[in-house]
Write a protein that holds these residues in place. Structure first.
Motif, PDB file in Angstrom:
ATOM      1  N   LEU A   1      -7.090   8.771   4.296  1.00 46.21           N
ATOM      2  CA  LEU A   1      -7.801   7.960   3.299  1.00 46.21           C
ATOM      3  C   LEU A   1      -9.015   8.746   2.806  1.00 46.21           C
TER       4      LEU A   1
ATOM      5  N   TYR B   1      -2.955   1.028  -4.104  1.00 48.85           N
ATOM      6  CA  TYR B   1      -2.201   2.040  -4.845  1.00 48.85           C
ATOM      7  C   TYR B   1      -1.068   1.408  -5.676  1.00 48.85           C
TER       8      TYR B   1
ATOM      9  N   THR C   1      -4.145   1.996  10.646  1.00 51.17           N
ATOM     10  CA  THR C   1      -5.095   2.617   9.721  1.00 51.17           C
ATOM     11  C   THR C   1      -5.767   3.860  10.322  1.00 51.17           C
TER      12      THR C   1
ATOM     13  N   GLU D   1     -10.084   3.436  -3.248  1.00 49.25           N
ATOM     14  CA  GLU D   1     -10.310   2.013  -2.981  1.00 49.25           C
ATOM     15  C   GLU D   1      -9.436   1.565  -1.815  1.00 49.25           C
ATOM     16  N   THR D   2     -10.054   0.859  -0.873  1.00 52.74           N
ATOM     17  CA  THR D   2      -9.264   0.303   0.239  1.00 52.74           C
ATOM     18  C   THR D   2      -9.514  -1.207   0.325  1.00 52.74           C
ATOM     19  N   THR D   3      -8.675  -1.876   1.094  1.00 47.94           N
ATOM     20  CA  THR D   3      -8.804  -3.326   1.262  1.00 47.94           C
ATOM     21  C   THR D   3      -9.509  -3.612   2.594  1.00 47.94           C
TER      22      THR D   3
ATOM     23  N   GLY E   1      -8.126  -2.131   5.493  1.00 47.83           N
ATOM     24  CA  GLY E   1      -8.214  -0.675   5.594  1.00 47.83           C
ATOM     25  C   GLY E   1      -7.059   0.028   4.910  1.00 47.83           C
ATOM     26  N   TYR E   2      -6.319  -0.687   4.075  1.00 49.78           N
ATOM     27  CA  TYR E   2      -5.194  -0.075   3.349  1.00 49.78           C
ATOM     28  C   TYR E   2      -5.674   0.471   2.009  1.00 49.78           C
ATOM     29  N   GLU E   3      -5.021   1.514   1.563  1.00 51.44           N
ATOM     30  CA  GLU E   3      -5.306   2.046   0.231  1.00 51.44           C
ATOM     31  C   GLU E   3      -4.744   1.097  -0.836  1.00 51.44           C
TER      32      GLU E   3
ATOM     33  N   THR F   1       0.804  -1.225   0.000  1.00 46.66           N
ATOM     34  CA  THR F   1       0.000   0.000   0.000  1.00 46.66           C
ATOM     35  C   THR F   1       0.836   1.273   0.000  1.00 46.66           C
TER      36      THR F   1
END
Ligand code: BGC
Length: 450
Positions: free
Chosen positions: A310, A324, A305, A315-317, A320-322, A289
């Motif tokens: 954000l 990218y 997170t 879009e995040t997973t 809660g990660y972006e 990320t």
């Protein structure tokens, strides 16, 4: 008329792997610090690693599946707690197990990438100061000697340490991993001892290679946690400075030290560590990320997170990660500064329904190809993870596997993205038809509009 889209083609001999860590996937790592710590109710979903995905018993079936799917590499780890459950007492059962596992991979022509330390210590080592105690570096060296002596021929790629900054910051700064300390003085000691542990493992493997009179150096590296770290407010010097500092501490300090052989400030005063300079023959990249921190965060932060910037709509997973992908290219490019080959030792997404994973995978693989086209020597890619497993503090709720399993019978169930990845692995390319089938939404990004 629309131009026909070309496949995204990877070099011959590229490694298409998946990855796990023994504590997370094998189960029953009973003599370890994590095992004891989990029992104290430390895991958010109230679980313990327990039998995990039971790879301990099911590895032949799992390797058969990998072979069928077309994966030609696998990253796994060997648990110190299984090899030396009590101080000075080596377990023949533990040694025979890792040997059998590696032989099974050989039999199926799956290249083996073996990690020697993936965050978990034997309980007796942790009780005796863990990485704060320098004596444990010498004990680690002895453990590595045992492993190397036993399985040298069966390993293709050696990873000395997995993401050393994670046990360092989570264990000794944020207090989120065992031993739950928030103590910068101890963190400094841990940083240095992890450098020493890496140098020791590197020396052991190199010595074995020299003893055999090999002319080519073994493939040895560290799987580094590398995020794209970018200021969320570049016009603000404070924000920029903070991000530069985080990037240095998280991404660069450790691997740079392995190149220079010296301990950088604030972990040291540029002192030399014996055997550390130039102690890797490849760089392992774990990329998930981009980190953009929100320094005006109002919420009481609890997890990583909570600190992240954000903005709406990105879009995040499920972690809660972006999402990218361009950051992946940037990291690969940056790591090429060391002039050694790169393996992507981890990249993946928490996504139980497998709705996002195919797109995530294709977009990230396209960045790997972009790097290769720019002359960056990326030799292989290991998707995290082969199978759903014990995701540390989150327990079992975060699902990162290409494959999942029934929690009662342990029967394997293959997610669609596992087949998609297998198709890419078998052909060594991403075809437009495959992308249209599994993740049509990424076709414009990968090939441009019709
Ligand atoms: C670690 C893995 C972990 C994965 C997903 C990496 O930081 O090496 O052990 O499961 O990320 O969070």
């Amino acid at each position: 008329m629309a131009k026909a889209k070309k496949s995204i083609v990877f070099p011959d001999g590229f490694l298409w792997g998946t990855a796990v860590c023994s504590h997370q996937a094998d189960g029953h790592n009973e003599n370890s610090d994590w095992w004891a710590w989990e029992k104290k109710g430390k895991i958010y979903d109230g679980t313990v690693s327990g039998a995990a995905a039971d790879m301990l018993n099911r590895y032949p079936e799992d390797f058969e599946l990998m072979e069928k799917l077309g994966y030609n590499a696998f990253r796994l780890s060997v648990e110190w707690a299984r090899i030396e459950p009590k101080r000075g007492q080596y377990s023949e059962e533990g040694l025979a197990h890792i040997e059998n596992v590696l032989k099974e991979l050989r039999k199926r022509n799956i290249k083996a990438c073996l990690t020697l330390y993936h965050w978990v210590l034997p309980k007796w080592v942790a009780d005796d100061g863990g990485w704060v105690n320098r004596e444990n570096v010498e004990r680690f060296r002895a453990f590595v000697e045992k492993v190397v002596e036993r399985v040298y021929d069966d390993v293709d790629i050696w990873v000395t340490l997995n993401e050393p900054t994670a046990p360092l910051f989570a264990g000794y700064v944020l207090g989120e991993f065992p031993p739950e300390k928030r103590n910068p003085v101890l963190a400094v000691k841990v940083f240095k001892n992890l450098l020493r542990a890496h140098a020791a493992a590197y020396a052991v493997i190199m010595a074995e290679s020299a003893r055999r009179g090999e002319t080519e150096k073994p493939v040895i590296g560290i799987a580094m946690a590398l995020a794209e770290v970018e200021s969320s407010n570049p016009d603000n010097p404070l924000d920029r400075g903070l991000h530069e500092m985080i990037k240095f501490l998280h991404n660069d300090a450790f691997i740079d030290a392995c190149q220079t052989g010296r301990v950088p400030f604030p972990f040291g005063v540029n002192e030399k560590i014996e055997g550390l300079a130039g102690s890797f023959t490849f760089v392992g990249v774990n990329y998930y990320t981009r980190f953009r921190f929100n320094i005006k965060q109002k919420k009481m932060p609890r997890e990583l997170t909570d600190f992240l910037y954000l903005p709406e709509g990105i879009e995040t997973t499920a972690m809660g990660y972006e999402v990218y992908p361009p950051g992946f290219y940037n990291i690969l490019k940056e790591m090429s500064k060391f002039g050694v080959p790169i393996y992507v030792t981890e990249n993946g997404i928490a996504d139980e329904t497998d709705e996002q994973r195919p797109g995530y995978l294709l977009r990230h693989l396209a960045q790997v190809k972009r790097a290769i086209d720019d002359g960056i020597d990326v030799r292989g890619y290991f998707q995290w993870s082969y199978i759903d497993n014990f995701e540390w503090r989150f327990g079992f709720v975060k699902r990162l596997g290409l494959v999942t399993y029934d929690p009662v019978t342990f029967e394997r169930e293959t997610r669609p993205s596992a087949y998609m990845y297998g198709d890419i692995a078998k052909k060594g390319r991403i075809t437009p038809a495959l992308a249209r089938k599994y993740a049509p939404e990424v076709v414009p990004e990968l090939w441009g509009d019709e």
